[in-house]
Write a protein that holds these residues in place. Sequence first.
Motif, mmCIF file in Angstrom:
data_model
loop_
_atom_site.group_PDB
_atom_site.id
_atom_site.type_symbol
_atom_site.label_atom_id
_atom_site.label_comp_id
_atom_site.label_asym_id
_atom_site.label_seq_id
_atom_site.Cartn_x
_atom_site.Cartn_y
_atom_site.Cartn_z
ATOM 1 N N LYS A 85 43.985 36.472 49.228
ATOM 2 C CA LYS A 85 42.849 36.851 50.069
ATOM 3 C C LYS A 85 42.082 38.023 49.467
ATOM 4 O O LYS A 85 40.867 37.999 49.375
ATOM 5 C CB LYS A 85 43.320 37.182 51.484
ATOM 6 C CG LYS A 85 42.182 37.526 52.417
ATOM 7 C CD LYS A 85 42.673 37.767 53.822
ATOM 8 C CE LYS A 85 41.491 38.119 54.727
ATOM 9 N NZ LYS A 85 41.924 38.369 56.098
ATOM 10 N N SER A 86 42.827 39.068 49.050
ATOM 11 C CA SER A 86 42.163 40.281 48.558
ATOM 12 C C SER A 86 42.509 40.639 47.117
ATOM 13 O O SER A 86 41.846 41.469 46.514
ATOM 14 C CB SER A 86 42.548 41.464 49.449
ATOM 15 O OG SER A 86 43.939 41.750 49.296
ATOM 16 N N TYR A 120 45.820 41.534 46.356
ATOM 17 C CA TYR A 120 47.077 42.295 46.393
ATOM 18 C C TYR A 120 48.289 41.404 46.099
ATOM 19 O O TYR A 120 49.103 41.723 45.239
ATOM 20 C CB TYR A 120 47.243 42.989 47.747
ATOM 21 C CG TYR A 120 48.521 43.769 47.857
ATOM 22 C CD1 TYR A 120 48.665 44.987 47.183
ATOM 23 C CD2 TYR A 120 49.597 43.304 48.597
ATOM 24 C CE1 TYR A 120 49.846 45.713 47.257
ATOM 25 C CE2 TYR A 120 50.779 44.011 48.675
ATOM 26 C CZ TYR A 120 50.899 45.221 48.008
ATOM 27 O OH TYR A 120 52.072 45.935 48.075
ATOM 28 N N GLY A 154 40.555 37.898 45.060
ATOM 29 C CA GLY A 154 40.369 37.064 46.233
ATOM 30 C C GLY A 154 39.893 35.676 45.865
ATOM 31 O O GLY A 154 39.070 35.510 44.956
ATOM 32 N N ASP A 180 36.250 34.839 45.374
ATOM 33 C CA ASP A 180 35.604 35.336 44.155
ATOM 34 C C ASP A 180 35.615 34.288 43.040
ATOM 35 O O ASP A 180 34.883 34.415 42.063
ATOM 36 C CB ASP A 180 36.279 36.612 43.656
ATOM 37 C CG ASP A 180 36.150 37.762 44.646
ATOM 38 O OD1 ASP A 180 35.183 37.772 45.424
ATOM 39 O OD2 ASP A 180 37.040 38.636 44.633
#
Length: 79
Positions: free
Chosen positions: A50-51, A53, A74, A77
């Motif tokens: 998602k991000s 991480y 993410g 992107d």
Amino acid sequence: MEKKTIVDVRSIEEFKSGHVEGSINIPLQEVPEKVEEFKTMEKPIILCCKSGYRSEQAMLYLRQFGIDCENGGGWTDLI
């Protein structure tokens, strides 16, 4: 066009709600048991979540086994 494998390390539910076309879903907690599968994938392997991480965690883990992979951040992107 360069060949590559996109692996989404989000949960199955997150993946079902939207993902990069052609990507593979291997949730982060399953990465350790799938190391041999990662070794056979078309390189480079682009990891996403998602991000960024969880994909960073997966990348650092897989690189310990000499697997050519990178953190794509993410998943949106990569679209």
